[in-house]
Scaffold this motif. Structure first.
Motif, PDB file in Angstrom:
ATOM      1  N   ASP A 290       0.823  -1.212   0.000  1.00 26.57           N
ATOM      2  CA  ASP A 290       0.000   0.000   0.000  1.00 26.57           C
ATOM      3  C   ASP A 290       0.861   1.267   0.000  1.00 26.57           C
ATOM      4  O   ASP A 290       0.563   2.242   0.684  1.00 26.57           O
ATOM      5  N   ARG A 291       1.931   1.259  -0.794  1.00 31.10           N
ATOM      6  CA  ARG A 291       2.817   2.424  -0.876  1.00 31.10           C
ATOM      7  C   ARG A 291       2.336   3.386  -1.960  1.00 31.10           C
ATOM      8  O   ARG A 291       1.643   2.994  -2.898  1.00 31.10           O
ATOM      9  N   TRP A 292       2.755   4.641  -1.792  1.00 26.30           N
ATOM     10  CA  TRP A 292       2.512   5.673  -2.808  1.00 26.30           C
ATOM     11  C   TRP A 292       3.844   6.022  -3.470  1.00 26.30           C
ATOM     12  O   TRP A 292       4.882   6.070  -2.797  1.00 26.30           O
ATOM     13  N   TYR A 293       3.783   6.295  -4.804  1.00 22.21           N
ATOM     14  CA  TYR A 293       5.007   6.609  -5.541  1.00 22.21           C
ATOM     15  C   TYR A 293       4.824   7.878  -6.380  1.00 22.21           C
ATOM     16  O   TYR A 293       3.753   8.116  -6.951  1.00 22.21           O
ATOM     17  N   ASP A 294       5.906   8.654  -6.419  1.00 23.77           N
ATOM     18  CA  ASP A 294       6.038   9.751  -7.368  1.00 23.77           C
ATOM     19  C   ASP A 294       6.888   9.209  -8.520  1.00 23.77           C
ATOM     20  O   ASP A 294       8.045   8.831  -8.313  1.00 23.77           O
ATOM     21  N   VAL A 295       6.333   9.156  -9.734  1.00 24.41           N
ATOM     22  CA  VAL A 295       6.945   8.420 -10.836  1.00 24.41           C
ATOM     23  C   VAL A 295       7.205   9.339 -12.025  1.00 24.41           C
ATOM     24  O   VAL A 295       6.353  10.162 -12.385  1.00 24.41           O
ATOM     25  N   HIS A 296       8.391   9.177 -12.644  1.00 24.75           N
ATOM     26  CA  HIS A 296       8.738   9.835 -13.904  1.00 24.75           C
ATOM     27  C   HIS A 296       9.135   8.720 -14.871  1.00 24.75           C
ATOM     28  O   HIS A 296      10.137   8.024 -14.655  1.00 24.75           O
ATOM     29  N   ASP A 304      10.296  -0.073 -31.446  1.00 25.21           N
ATOM     30  CA  ASP A 304       9.837  -1.461 -31.415  1.00 25.21           C
ATOM     31  C   ASP A 304      10.365  -2.237 -30.212  1.00 25.21           C
ATOM     32  O   ASP A 304       9.916  -3.361 -29.952  1.00 25.21           O
ATOM     33  N   ALA A 305      11.328  -1.660 -29.479  1.00 28.00           N
ATOM     34  CA  ALA A 305      11.888  -2.373 -28.326  1.00 28.00           C
ATOM     35  C   ALA A 305      10.963  -2.322 -27.116  1.00 28.00           C
ATOM     36  O   ALA A 305      11.084  -3.143 -26.197  1.00 28.00           O
ATOM     37  N   HIS A 306      10.069  -1.338 -27.092  1.00 27.71           N
ATOM     38  CA  HIS A 306       9.097  -1.188 -25.990  1.00 27.71           C
ATOM     39  C   HIS A 306       9.795  -1.095 -24.636  1.00 27.71           C
ATOM     40  O   HIS A 306       9.387  -1.725 -23.656  1.00 27.71           O
ATOM     41  N   LEU A 307      10.868  -0.299 -24.589  1.00 30.67           N
ATOM     42  CA  LEU A 307      11.609  -0.098 -23.350  1.00 30.67           C
ATOM     43  C   LEU A 307      11.191   1.213 -22.686  1.00 30.67           C
ATOM     44  O   LEU A 307      11.066   2.246 -23.349  1.00 30.67           O
ATOM     45  N   VAL A 308      10.992   1.148 -21.395  1.00 33.65           N
ATOM     46  CA  VAL A 308      10.592   2.326 -20.619  1.00 33.65           C
ATOM     47  C   VAL A 308      11.516   2.456 -19.414  1.00 33.65           C
ATOM     48  O   VAL A 308      11.741   1.470 -18.689  1.00 33.65           O
ATOM     49  N   ALA A 309      12.085   3.636 -19.210  1.00 34.11           N
ATOM     50  CA  ALA A 309      12.878   3.939 -18.017  1.00 34.11           C
ATOM     51  C   ALA A 309      11.964   4.564 -16.970  1.00 34.11           C
ATOM     52  O   ALA A 309      11.153   5.440 -17.291  1.00 34.11           O
ATOM     53  N   ILE A 310      12.096   4.118 -15.744  1.00 34.40           N
ATOM     54  CA  ILE A 310      11.194   4.567 -14.668  1.00 34.40           C
ATOM     55  C   ILE A 310      12.039   5.072 -13.503  1.00 34.40           C
ATOM     56  O   ILE A 310      12.815   4.307 -12.904  1.00 34.40           O
ATOM     57  N   LEU A 311      11.894   6.348 -13.183  1.00 30.20           N
ATOM     58  CA  LEU A 311      12.520   6.968 -12.009  1.00 30.20           C
ATOM     59  C   LEU A 311      11.412   7.224 -10.998  1.00 30.20           C
ATOM     60  O   LEU A 311      10.415   7.872 -11.313  1.00 30.20           O
ATOM     61  N   PHE A 312      11.564   6.704  -9.792  1.00 26.17           N
ATOM     62  CA  PHE A 312      10.441   6.793  -8.845  1.00 26.17           C
ATOM     63  C   PHE A 312      10.950   6.971  -7.418  1.00 26.17           C
ATOM     64  O   PHE A 312      12.098   6.635  -7.101  1.00 26.17           O
ATOM     65  N   ASN A 313      10.065   7.501  -6.579  1.00 21.11           N
ATOM     66  CA  ASN A 313      10.399   7.739  -5.178  1.00 21.11           C
ATOM     67  C   ASN A 313       9.203   7.386  -4.307  1.00 21.11           C
ATOM     68  O   ASN A 313       8.062   7.731  -4.627  1.00 21.11           O
ATOM     69  N   ASP A 314       9.457   6.696  -3.214  1.00 18.94           N
ATOM     70  CA  ASP A 314       8.406   6.318  -2.264  1.00 18.94           C
ATOM     71  C   ASP A 314       7.983   7.559  -1.473  1.00 18.94           C
ATOM     72  O   ASP A 314       8.768   8.120  -0.708  1.00 18.94           O
ATOM     73  N   ILE A 315       6.749   7.991  -1.673  1.00 23.57           N
ATOM     74  CA  ILE A 315       6.237   9.186  -0.972  1.00 23.57           C
ATOM     75  C   ILE A 315       5.120   8.798  -0.001  1.00 23.57           C
ATOM     76  O   ILE A 315       4.242   9.611   0.318  1.00 23.57           O
ATOM     77  N   THR A 316       5.156   7.549   0.473  1.00 21.56           N
ATOM     78  CA  THR A 316       4.074   7.046   1.325  1.00 21.56           C
ATOM     79  C   THR A 316       3.894   7.892   2.576  1.00 21.56           C
ATOM     80  O   THR A 316       2.766   8.262   2.929  1.00 21.56           O
ATOM     81  N   GLU A 317       5.009   8.206   3.254  1.00 20.95           N
ATOM     82  CA  GLU A 317       4.882   8.969   4.498  1.00 20.95           C
ATOM     83  C   GLU A 317       4.317  10.359   4.246  1.00 20.95           C
ATOM     84  O   GLU A 317       3.530  10.872   5.036  1.00 20.95           O
ATOM     85  N   ARG A 319       2.270  11.233   1.820  1.00 20.98           N
ATOM     86  CA  ARG A 319       0.842  11.088   1.545  1.00 20.98           C
ATOM     87  C   ARG A 319       0.064  10.776   2.819  1.00 20.98           C
ATOM     88  O   ARG A 319      -1.026  11.312   3.030  1.00 20.98           O
ATOM     89  N   ARG A 320       0.643   9.915   3.656  1.00 19.69           N
ATOM     90  CA  ARG A 320      -0.061   9.596   4.903  1.00 19.69           C
ATOM     91  C   ARG A 320      -0.153  10.820   5.810  1.00 19.69           C
ATOM     92  O   ARG A 320      -1.163  11.008   6.496  1.00 19.69           O
ATOM     93  N   SER A 321       0.902  11.637   5.826  1.00 19.52           N
ATOM     94  CA  SER A 321       0.852  12.876   6.616  1.00 19.52           C
ATOM     95  C   SER A 321      -0.244  13.792   6.103  1.00 19.52           C
ATOM     96  O   SER A 321      -0.990  14.408   6.876  1.00 19.52           O
ATOM     97  N   GLU A 322      -0.358  13.890   4.770  1.00 17.95           N
ATOM     98  CA  GLU A 322      -1.417  14.706   4.178  1.00 17.95           C
ATOM     99  C   GLU A 322      -2.794  14.159   4.543  1.00 17.95           C
ATOM    100  O   GLU A 322      -3.714  14.914   4.877  1.00 17.95           O
ATOM    101  N   LEU A 323      -2.935  12.832   4.463  1.00 20.83           N
ATOM    102  CA  LEU A 323      -4.214  12.214   4.796  1.00 20.83           C
ATOM    103  C   LEU A 323      -4.573  12.462   6.261  1.00 20.83           C
ATOM    104  O   LEU A 323      -5.724  12.776   6.581  1.00 20.83           O
ATOM    105  N   ARG A 324      -3.570  12.334   7.156  1.00 21.97           N
ATOM    106  CA  ARG A 324      -3.843  12.567   8.574  1.00 21.97           C
ATOM    107  C   ARG A 324      -4.228  14.019   8.833  1.00 21.97           C
ATOM    108  O   ARG A 324      -5.163  14.307   9.591  1.00 21.97           O
ATOM    109  N   ARG A 325      -3.499  14.935   8.186  1.00 18.14           N
ATOM    110  CA  ARG A 325      -3.815  16.357   8.379  1.00 18.14           C
ATOM    111  C   ARG A 325      -5.220  16.681   7.867  1.00 18.14           C
ATOM    112  O   ARG A 325      -6.021  17.329   8.549  1.00 18.14           O
TER     113      ARG A 325
END
Length: 677
Positions: A290-296, A304-317, A319-325
């Motif tokens: 149940d993690r949240w991610y900020d993804v680029h 035709d290679a169908h390759l995707v580079a993914i840069l991401f960061n776990d922003i769970t805390e 988001r949870r802080s925002e939800l609590r507030r």
């Protein structure tokens, strides 16, 4: 004023002003637009302290600048009037109960001005290196000699840390975006030009491995209809495991690692692989704890290679802080609109449960003997049973620490706990793998408990427990409010009963004492006026003796004199103070009595129009008699005439007209005086 760095006892500076300003500059926050994340924090701080002013204040060179504020109406002020410039020289939260008693501020124009600042409490906004950037502060225009409570201090400091978390997150996201843009360009160059790739390989690998953010390159698979069905990890960096929890993912398919991973992830990466359009988004991943991610995400290599580079960061805390507030803000709004204790506890439990992802949340009271708890109205996730009702305290284990020491009980995993086996089995049958029980003291000194159950093992962090305590405090305060209102209603009924008995006794004494008088008309008039006063008192009692609605006063008085259908009532909603309610009741009684005896109501077809208007802070009450005999001025002035000439509040403002078409009158008084208690 100039900001001088704080110094230790040895005289050495704890920080240098140039370093501090450089640190502030690195956050890139000055002169940015308002943001809801910071606005919500100052609103919550102001609400917690009951203060009119709260500010996220950053001390820049020559000025103090407000990222968020309530009650100021400006974004910056000169540094030479800044109270916060003194606060950052302290090592801890600064509290000034009365600024006029502090030599540093007695001549400050913000303090000496009319309605100036008299109270201040500010928690430092510090970097990890200990450099103070500013404060989260609350201010009041009235002194608070008692200062602040430990709970308020903790709340202010937690909110200050939340401000720094937001600042740090903005800075990190900005760096990640810059890194992502740089990495995207380099990756495209690497995959599209073999020679350039060999030259940049070392540089790419160094950056790839040193990123704090997770990074991977995936190959997207499609079905015959062109829909993305899966993706395989071709490369991953060391941070990938920390960010996802997926071990040995390289070379494996996502469906193999997380069979329940949501389809929208595959759809997004499939779209990037097909169109080549980079995307930036935030999304939850339920299958990854149940993690949240900020993804680029961006395409690399051949189409035709169908390759995707993914840069991401776990922003769970974050988001949870925002939800609590947001939950605490929503909680305040919801509790104000609830009229019963079960409604309050049920609504609050649902908000807290959904915010924490719990399976059951409830509010319960402990009886004075400490043997039973009563759960008012809990909230349960779908598929779980309610525990509402009366239970033995022993069902919850040893609650001695909770009941005597006001200490919470936290169990991260029921299976790994030291609970006796019967009690552990009972909790497991309820679907409980983790729980938190937070005690609070009720307004009468008794203990109330706020609990949350989780279906999975959980590390109940400081933020979770602080959130539960804040929610429990709000529920306890709302319950106390309802109980106080219920007690007030009982007292009002008793007061009304005693008032009616007293007035009835006065009327009985008057009849007994004055029964020998041949002319009983004055006696009856006296009794009728007492009845009008009784009606006014009843109206005020229904409004807690503070004010009454003008429509209710007019209708209740006139309805006791004659059928209300003979009156036409019209006017805006206006509240009357207690004094005006009594005065207007007697006035309306005299007017209706005269209309019944001599005016329009003495004729079967006669009517009376009663209206009121408010214009330029002036209340005007109009009386128009229609369909009766011609109005004749009285030949003598009795008590009733004097009462009418005293007007709405006993100060005049009366215009009387005796016309062939009937009696008319206008009574006016300043609205501010009419509404005085």
């Amino acid at each position: 004023m100039n900001v001088s760095p704080a110094r230790s006892q040895s005289g050495q500076a704890d920080w240098d002003e140039r370093d501090r300003l450089a640190a502030l500059d690195r956050y890139g926050i000055l002169d940015t637009p308002r943001e809801s994340e910071f606005d919500d924090i100052v609103r919550l701080a102001a609400d917690t302290f009951g203060a009119p002013i709260a500010v996220v204040n950053l001390i820049a060179s020559g000025r103090q600048w407000f990222k968020a504020e309530v009650g100021i109406g400006a974004r910056e002020l000169p540094l030479d009037v800044s109270i916060c410039a003194h606060a950052i020289l302290q090592n801890d939260t600064m509290v000034i109960p009365d600024t006029r008693l502090d030599e540093r501020f007695v001549r400050n124009p913000l303090v000496t001005a009319t309605n100036g600042l008299r109270f201040y409490a500010g928690a430092l906004l510090k970097t990890e290196q200990g450099l103070p950037l500013g404060t989260l502060c609350v201010l009041d225009r009235e002194p608070r000699p008692q200062g602040i409570t430990d709970h308020q201090r903790l709340t202010l400091e937690v909110l200050a840390r939340l401000v720094m978390t937001q600042l740090e997150m903005r800075r990190v996201i900005g760096l990640q975006h810059a890194h992502g843009t740089q990495l995207e360009a380099e990756m495209r160059q690497r995959h599209n030009a073999e020679t350039a790739r060999r030259l940049a390989d070392d540089r790419y690998r160094s950056l790839f491995n040193s990123l704090d953010a997770g990074f991977c390159i995936v190959e997207v698979a499609f079905d015959t209809s062109g829909a993305a069905t899966d993706y395989r990890f071709l490369e991953i960096n060391p941070a990938f495991v920390r960010q996802t929890g997926l071990i040995d993912a390289e070379g494996k398919w996502m469906r193999e690692l997380a069979p329940n991973h949501e389809q929208h992830w595959f759809d997004v990466y499939g779209q990037v692989a097909i169109t080549g359009e980079a995307v930036r988004f935030e999304n939850p991943a339920k299958a990854l704890n149940d993690r949240w991610y900020d993804v680029h995400a961006f395409r690399v290599g051949d189409v035709d290679a169908h390759l995707v580079a993914i840069l991401f960061n776990d922003i769970t805390e974050r988001r949870r802080s925002e939800l609590r507030r947001n939950a605490l803000l929503s909680l305040g709004d919801r509790l104000r609109s609830r009229a019963t204790i079960p409604e309050i506890t049920g609504a609050a439990a649902e908000i807290v449960g959904r915010t924490l992802g719990a399976i059951r949340v409830g509010f319960c009271r402990v009886d004075p003997a400490g043997e039973y708890v009563t759960i008012e109205n809990d909230w349960c996730a779908e598929g779980y049973d309610s525990l509402a009702g009366r239970h033995r305290v022993s069902d919850y284990g040893d609650l001695t620490a909770v009941l005597t020491g006001n200490q919470p009980i936290i169990i991260g995993d029921v299976l790994a706990s030291s609970l006796p086996e019967p009690r552990r089995d009972w909790l497991l049958r309820l679907g409980v793998r983790s729980l938190a029980i937070i005690p609070r003291r009720d307004h009468d000194g008794s203990t109330v408990l706020f609990f949350a159950h989780g279906a999975e093992p959980r590390d109940w962090g400081t933020e979770d427990l602080t959130f539960l305590r804040n929610a429990g405090d709000r529920i306890a305060a709302s319950v106390a409010r309802l109980e106080a209102e219920a007690l007030q209603a009982v007292l009002n009924l008793e007061l009304s009963h005693r008032m009616k008995n007293t007035l009835a006794m006065v009327m009985a004494i008057a009849r007994q004492t004055l029964r020998s008088i041949p002319d009983q008309a004055p006696v009856e008039a006296f009794n009728a006026r007492l009845q009008a006063l009784s009606t006014a008192h009843m109206t005020l009692m229904q409004q807690r003796w503070s004010e009454a609605k003008i429509f209710d006063v007019v209708k209740s008085v006139l309805g006791t004199m004659e059928g209300i259908e003979r009156f036409d009532l019209n006017g805006p909603a206006v509240n009357l103070g207690a004094r005006a309610t009594l005065s207007m009741s007697l006035l309306l009684h005299e007017l209706s009595t005269n209309a019944i005896k001599y005016g329009a109501l003495s004729e079967p077809a006669g009517r009376v129009a009663v209206s009121w208007t408010v214009l330029d802070d002036q209340l005007t009450l109009s009386w128009r008699e229609i369909g009766g005999p011609a109005a004749i001025p009285p030949t003598r002035k009795g008590f009733g005439s004097r009462l009418i000439n005293m007007g709405l509040i006993g100060t005049g403002g009366v215009e009387l007209r005796y016309l062939p078409t009937g009696f008319e009158a206008d009574f006016s008084a300043p609205l501010s005086q009419v509404q005085q208690p």
